[in-house]
Design an enzyme around this catalytic site. Structure first.
Site, PDB file in Angstrom:
ATOM      1  N   HIS A 174      42.401  37.124  38.621  1.00 18.74           N
ATOM      2  CA  HIS A 174      42.249  36.143  37.553  1.00 18.74           C
ATOM      3  C   HIS A 174      42.833  36.772  36.306  1.00 18.74           C
ATOM      4  CE1 HIS A 174      40.227  32.765  35.407  1.00 18.74           C
ATOM      5  NE2 HIS A 174      40.374  33.606  34.411  1.00 18.74           N
ATOM      6  N   CYS A 175      43.878  36.182  35.777  1.00 16.33           N
ATOM      7  CA  CYS A 175      44.570  36.788  34.643  1.00 16.33           C
ATOM      8  C   CYS A 175      44.104  36.160  33.337  1.00 16.33           C
ATOM      9  CB  CYS A 175      46.075  36.581  34.807  1.00 16.33           C
ATOM     10  SG  CYS A 175      47.042  37.404  33.546  1.00 16.33           S
ATOM     11  N   PRO A 176      43.397  36.899  32.476  1.00 16.49           N
ATOM     12  CA  PRO A 176      42.953  36.312  31.209  1.00 16.49           C
ATOM     13  C   PRO A 176      44.099  36.044  30.241  1.00 16.49           C
ATOM     14  CG  PRO A 176      42.305  38.619  31.352  1.00 16.49           C
ATOM     15  CD  PRO A 176      42.934  38.277  32.650  1.00 16.49           C
TER      16      PRO A 176
END
Lengths: 365, 134
Positions: A174-176
């Site tokens: 999950h890439c912020p």
């Protein structure tokens, strides 16, 4: 209390209402815009920061460095920079707004069938120990885990993202920075984004240093030249190393057909002393790259813009699903609000359709 | 008042992962369908579906060209063009419709297109016998 809520909702349901689209009753923590065309994770992460950094750096580049370099070097500079900038922004937006490969949750019938097949003890008062199923993939034993939220056995390489509350196929991470999960459907966008961003930051860094050295040679000294464009230099210096590193890492992952998730967990590195190999790899770097980056584009499985059949909209309000859905919808209401859950609890007595409509009008810009 | 016959049971054919994450379904004949349909016929249907999904996900020259072209245009072509996978999915939907009309509906069965179940299962709905009209 519960009786009161039930009575309030029932009359609403029997009224004929406009057909609803599936994204409106989506159980995961996502937000939808443009009537379901655009999907993002509920927590925007730092996507505005990412966009801001890119825009500011490129803006400064075009305003301060381009005129000088066009005069002293070549006039292609702004075109190359402009082309890279457009490429980067487009791929970033596609990574953020595309469905990463979310698996829709099991229908009640499916879930019941799976429960029947596994559980024979009949004790449902506590959560049973984690259930796993073993399959053999290309002569390699792989364990499939049961997902309690989505009520199904996860396919291989699928992982449940707790931030988005969805099972995502070929889950990478999950890439912020991008504000979304990176999975099967948007990994190629993500990879193209970081590679083109490496080129862009390296290009700008090169141009800035050339500009500074040319100015320093001009006689006024390096320190004076440095004072004129510190922001760009700082951003570029740190970005170049981190983005180049990330691109290198993902190039390695693409070439060996691995995901970040698998690499971190060491699923195929043979730590147990057994002979484990990656069963998904095609054993050829070129084929692996083609498969990951140029393979056929899988369709979105969640069908955001499909219409709910009229009887299904009644079914979705069954007792065990109702409370979480209510809470999620109330949370969606409070875009950027502070105490989300408290606000949600206050909102729950109100009927469901009204908040949804107000959410739509607010966010369909 | 709906005129649909009552649902007696639902059978789910799970995915077959022995060859990787490609979309393939198990061809094992479920015991609940023994009284309703010929085993050969059913396995033929599932096998054809598996072949269609293999065609959709095939790493052939067409998909490679499509992929490279898309990459060069920053994937904006996906917004205007229908992908190879989507074209095959339409073929699959038509195939399932035909199979339902010709073979399964007369026997009181209904195949649900796997795409409606997230490509997880092939759902076969078994309707009650007394609702069959002759």
């Amino acid at each position: 209390m519960k009786n009161c809520e039930y009575q309030q909702i029932d009359p609403q349901r029997e009224e004929p209402r406009r057909p609803r689209r599936k994204w409106e009753v989506f159980p995961g923590k996502n937000r939808f815009y443009c009537d379901g065309r655009i999907i993002v994770a509920r927590q925007g992460g730092v996507l505005p920061l990412t966009l801001g950094l890119i825009l500011v750096t490129c803006g400064l580049f075009f305003v301060f460095d381009c005129p000088f370099l066009v005069k002293h070097l070549t006039s292609c500079i702004p075109f190359i920079g402009g082309g890279l900038f457009v490429f980067v922004v487009i791929t970033l937006l596609q990574t953020s707004f595309t469905d990463p490969g979310i698996l829709p949750r099991a229908t009640p019938d499916e879930a019941a069938e799976i429960e029947k097949q596994i559980d024979t003890t009949g004790n449902s008062s506590y959560r049973p120990p984690p259930r796993t199923k073993e399959v053999v993939i290309n002569q390699q034993v792989v364990k499939l885990k049961y997902c309690f939220t989505c009520k199904m056995f996860r396919p291989p390489r699928t992982s449940h993202c707790s931030l988005c509350d969805n099972c995502v196929e070929r889950f990478d991470h999950h890439c912020p920075w991008v504000g979304n999960c990176v999975g099967k459907r948007n990994y190629r966008f993500f990879y193209t984004f970081i590679v083109s961003l490496s080129f862009l930051t390296a290009f700008i860094f090169g141009c800035v240093t050339t500009h500074l050295s040319l100015r320093a040679q001009g006689g006024k000294g390096l320190v004076f030249a440095l004072q004129e464009s510190p922001v760009e230099l700082v951003i570029c210096f740190f970005s170049v190393w981190s983005i180049l590193g990330l691109s290198g890492f993902h190039t390695y992952l693409v070439a060996s057909n691995l995901t970040t998730n698998e690499d971190i967990k060491g699923s195929w590195s043979g730590k147990g002393g057994e002979d484990v190999t990656n069963p998904y790899s095609h054993k050829n770097i070129f084929i692996n790259c083609c498969a990951v980056l140029c393979g056929p584009m899988p369709p979105s499985l969640i069908d955001r813009r499909g219409f709910l059949p009229s009887d299904e909209s009644v079914q979705t309000a069954s007792v065990d699903i109702e409370l979480p859905t209510q809470a999620t919808k109330s949370e969606i209401n409070v875009v950027g609000g502070s105490s989300q859950l408290a606000f949600g609890l206050q909102e729950s007595p109100s009927p469901i359709p009204a908040p949804l409509n107000s959410h739509q009008t607010r966010s369909s810009a | 008042v709906r005129q649909q016959p009552a649902v007696a049971a639902k059978v789910f054919l799970q995915r077959d992962y022995t060859h990787g994450t490609m979309c393939q379904f198990q061809t094992k004949f479920p015991s609940e369908l023994e009284t309703r349909i010929d085993k050969q016929q059913f396995e033929e249907t599932v096998r054809t579906l598996n072949n269609l999904y293999t065609e959709a996900e095939k790493l052939g020259s067409q998909s490679l060209i499509e992929g490279c072209l898309a990459c060069l245009t920053a994937y904006t072509v996906f917004l205007c063009m229908e992908t190879h996978y989507e074209k095959v999915l339409k073929k699959i939907a038509k195939f399932i419709q035909e199979q339902n009309d010709k073979i399964y509906a007369p026997r009181g069965l209904l195949l649900t297109d796997p795409i409606e179940r997230g490509l997880r299962v092939i759902e076969v709905t078994i309707f009650e016998d007394r609702s069959l009209t002759r």
